[in-house]
Design an enzyme around this catalytic site. Sequence first.
Site, PDB file in Angstrom:
ATOM      1  CE  LYS A   1      -4.506   0.789   0.372  1.00 34.49           C
ATOM      2  NZ  LYS A   1      -5.592  -0.129   0.011  1.00 34.49           N
TER       3      LYS A   1
HETATM    4  N1  GLU Z   1      -7.427   0.077  -3.050  1.00 31.64           N
HETATM    5  C1  GLU Z   1      -8.198  -1.095  -3.316  1.00 31.64           C
HETATM    6  C2  GLU Z   1      -8.229  -2.006  -2.108  1.00 31.64           C
HETATM    7  O1  GLU Z   1      -8.026  -1.551  -0.995  1.00 31.64           O
HETATM    8  C3  GLU Z   1      -7.752  -1.798  -4.596  1.00 31.64           C
HETATM    9  C4  GLU Z   1      -6.364  -2.319  -4.583  1.00 31.64           C
HETATM   10  C5  GLU Z   1      -5.918  -2.897  -5.928  1.00 31.64           C
HETATM   11  O2  GLU Z   1      -6.718  -3.006  -6.825  1.00 31.64           O
HETATM   12  O3  GLU Z   1      -4.739  -3.216  -6.017  1.00 31.64           O
HETATM   13  O4  GLU Z   1      -8.517  -3.158  -2.200  1.00 31.64           O
END
Ligand code: GLU
Length: 421
Positions: free
Chosen positions: A111
């Site tokens: 993240k």
């Molecule tokens: N931000 C989204 C999540 O928390 C998508 C993450 C992604 O598609 O890599 O799942």
Amino acid sequence: MNPNQVIGEENPFEAMHARFDLAANKLGLDQGLYRILRTPDRELTVAIPVYMDDGSLQVFTGYRVQHSLARGPAKGGIRYDPNVTIDEVRALAAWMTWKCAVVNVPFGGGKGGVVCSPSKLSMGEMERITRRYVANILDIIGPDRDVPAPDMGTNGQVMAWIMDTYSMHVRKASTAVVTGKPVGLGGSLGRIEATGRGLQICAREALKMMGRDPKTCTAAVQGAGNVGQVTAMYLDQMGVKVCAISDITGAIVDEKGLDVTAVRTHLAKFRTLEGYGEGDRITNAQLLELPVDILVPAATENVINSRNAANIKAKLLVEGANGPVTAAADKLLDEKGVFVVPDILANAGGVSVSYFEWVQDRMGYFWTEKEVDDRLEAMMTKAFSDVVDMARRFEVSNRIAAYLLGIDRVAKITRMRGIYA
Ligand code: GLU
């Protein structure tokens, strides 16, 4: 003070650890693996100097945390928010690891976050922040290393700048370095709708288990971003009466049911619920305690906590946001018999279609919307049934079952690969 209140429950990394510890214990995870899987693999903090429109030079802080690379490249969004902290990014990265394992896509978890207020930035400032942030994390991202995506405060345009900046540096067009891109630039059909569609599938499956017909159910949705809005639309299409929806300005409520299409049209035009003519206004806190059947927290962390969990009246909680329920609130919801579809299952539709996007980019061959949707349907229903089976087998809550499933899959792969210690 509320007798249930727990001090310090808001730290998301501790919230992740509290659930991880319970699940690791149930699983009988050995001490070595426990230490490995509890700790992020890599954390990078970067300073992002940017010329603002007024000519001043500001320095923003950015993070990228890779929690695990055991099952594949790290995968997870980038958040632009003034309240981003390293512990929040650590938690979100770990949740991505378990989420990718729950839906069984070949990714680890990561993240990113930049401490900034997107609503106060011009397009030009957003673009410069994004490009310099990417330049600073360039060494650790890539289609086989770490693949970012949208999260709170970022969107397809930001992903397009990420793709372009990375491509400039590596001297070739590299679409698979990031997902959630606009369609036409390597984006996948159905990606924008994917998280909301996954939530709908989970709600449908949960109602089936509860013996409830969606057409007799009411719902409240907290959040009118991409996730909240699209979920409201799909719930409405399924025949659920959506009685309330909110954004940062507060909530609108109508017990006869909102006209979801009209709400979405207003949002598309004004980007806020303010000024929407129909229904009554209540606060976000009041929305959470409405006497509805289905509650979808799709805004941010910690909104259901030790102070308000006992007041939740919904019988089904489908978590659109990451970490909307604190660890202290888990127990209170369990005691009330709320059927919880936890974040790492409920909102996994987004990363599932991110996986499809990455696959399509690597093939250079793109699928129809129906192909994407059919694959998403199969992936989400399988993950849902894997989690409820686990809950039954280990006699635990759905949340701990999802952790058990995710941790077990990552632990198995780690043992198979062996530990380079
Ligand atoms: N931000 C989204 C999540 O928390 C998508 C993450 C992604 O598609 O890599 O799942």
